[in-house]
Write an enzyme that holds these catalytic residues in place. Sequence first.
Site, PDB file in Angstrom:
ATOM      1  N   GLU A 287       0.819  -1.206   0.000  1.00  0.00           N
ATOM      2  CA  GLU A 287       0.000   0.000   0.000  1.00  0.00           C
ATOM      3  C   GLU A 287       0.857   1.263   0.000  1.00  0.00           C
ATOM      4  O   GLU A 287       0.430   2.315  -0.467  1.00  0.00           O
ATOM      5  CB  GLU A 287      -0.925  -0.006   1.224  1.00  0.00           C
ATOM      6  CG  GLU A 287      -2.193   0.797   1.049  1.00  0.00           C
ATOM      7  CD  GLU A 287      -3.224   0.528   2.123  1.00  0.00           C
ATOM      8  OE1 GLU A 287      -4.291  -0.005   1.790  1.00  0.00           O
ATOM      9  OE2 GLU A 287      -2.951   0.838   3.297  1.00  0.00           O
ATOM     10  N   HIS A 308       7.905 -26.870  -0.819  1.00  0.00           N
ATOM     11  CA  HIS A 308       7.350 -27.996  -1.573  1.00  0.00           C
ATOM     12  C   HIS A 308       6.292 -27.548  -2.580  1.00  0.00           C
ATOM     13  O   HIS A 308       5.564 -28.372  -3.116  1.00  0.00           O
ATOM     14  CB  HIS A 308       6.773 -29.028  -0.594  1.00  0.00           C
ATOM     15  CG  HIS A 308       7.793 -29.586   0.340  1.00  0.00           C
ATOM     16  ND1 HIS A 308       8.500 -30.739   0.082  1.00  0.00           N
ATOM     17  CD2 HIS A 308       8.271 -29.110   1.526  1.00  0.00           C
ATOM     18  CE1 HIS A 308       9.343 -30.975   1.074  1.00  0.00           C
ATOM     19  NE2 HIS A 308       9.217 -29.994   1.968  1.00  0.00           N
ATOM     20  N   LYS A 422     -13.659   1.019  -4.321  1.00  0.00           N
ATOM     21  CA  LYS A 422     -14.749   1.503  -3.476  1.00  0.00           C
ATOM     22  C   LYS A 422     -15.741   2.314  -4.303  1.00  0.00           C
ATOM     23  O   LYS A 422     -16.966   2.156  -4.153  1.00  0.00           O
ATOM     24  CB  LYS A 422     -14.194   2.359  -2.336  1.00  0.00           C
ATOM     25  CG  LYS A 422     -13.370   1.598  -1.312  1.00  0.00           C
ATOM     26  CD  LYS A 422     -12.896   2.548  -0.219  1.00  0.00           C
ATOM     27  CE  LYS A 422     -12.051   1.845   0.811  1.00  0.00           C
ATOM     28  NZ  LYS A 422     -11.564   2.756   1.868  1.00  0.00           N
TER      29      LYS A 422
END
Length: 441
Positions: A287, A308, A422
């Site tokens: 951010e 793995h 948003k």
Amino acid sequence: MTYLNFSFEHVLRFVSQKAINSYEPLVRHYHDVIHTRSGPGKNFLGWVDVPADDAELSRIKVVAEKVKNDSDVLLVIGVGGSYLGAHAAIEMLGDTFGYLGRKKGDIPEIIFTGHHLSATYNKELLRVLKEVDVSINVISKSGTTTEPGIAFRIFRAFLEEKYGEEEAAKRIYVTTDKSEGALKTLAVEKGYETFVIPDDIGGRYSVLTPVGLLPMAVSGIDIDAAIAGARQAAEDLATPALEDNIAYQYAVIRQLLYEKNYTTEILSNYDPKLRYFSDWWVQLFGESEGKDGKGIFPAVANFPTDLHSLGQYIQDGRRQLFQTILRVDEEAETVVVENDEANLDGLNYLVGKSLNEINRVASDAALKAHVDGGVPNMVVDLPRLDAYTFGYIVYFFKKACAMSGYLLEVNPFDQPGVEAYKTNMFEMLGKPGYVSEEKLR
């Protein structure tokens, strides 16, 4: 000499010491920018001096004891920086399986919600909370952020139905703006106890404020030690000299690697207790740096588990990534491999060795393999996992992130891109003021 050890010897075949040293003047410049609060985002540098109000800390401890005495669960409602730091601390320092066999008066289980919109998760949570005593800590600067706002509506109604409105109000603790916002207004109206989110500290930098300190205190973490660790880091990392400041060394090396097209950084840890700390780190750097078409992509690997799976890509995949390894020198517990006469698994060569020792060898072996495979590596060794270390490493990464953002020539303290989704969501859901002209026709 600093409390933790930072090593970059495994980077020097990719970037030279001379190149690192060449950043000294720029580092000194941005050090002054940070400490004089004169650059982009200057109003959000309150964390630099590790402020802590003694009266507020005392009140946090009193509330924490109350929650411990009257609740089996503390429900923490928040998103992003409003929950990641506390989650990181509690997972790092708490008893992983402490909720098993819990008795009244013990440390409550801390459950997080409000960081997603899963109906299944919240329905299941409502079901189990019917059988236990619950308190809520809702964390939001405004009180209008969608995800935690919805969650608080749901669980506030649940608490009021379970206990009645008057008792529910005694079980709701609000961490919000000191004077304004929807959540502050509601808290005053309902009589909720409130704690303050400082105006000059952004969410992802806020774990050592009441945002993180209240859930941490409820979980039994020594918050005074966490503050002390951060303050020691602030002192250790207050020098503008690159050769003496490991946070700035980390930032400069990241920048040099980025300039060489190493555009993905993997924070690798070797202890599951560091998993959520890694998530906090992802938000801090993602951010802070990911803007203006720039930035290193922050990723996480939980080793040896991911050796793995992701290990194959790290070893042999595209060479655009570098790695920062987070390790712990001294573990709290020791488990030793015992002898097995049959030795069907062929592991008797490990008899008498501790898991700590084997884990360190695994990390050394993977480090060598990855460097040999063309992956630059840095290592951060933590002395141990305790509250002091948590405060120290949090400050280390925050200071490094501030310098790293400025070296990248972005504002490390805003997040304009977060608003894009948003705006779209508000329009699609028909929020007043966000409905498109097309829909109005």
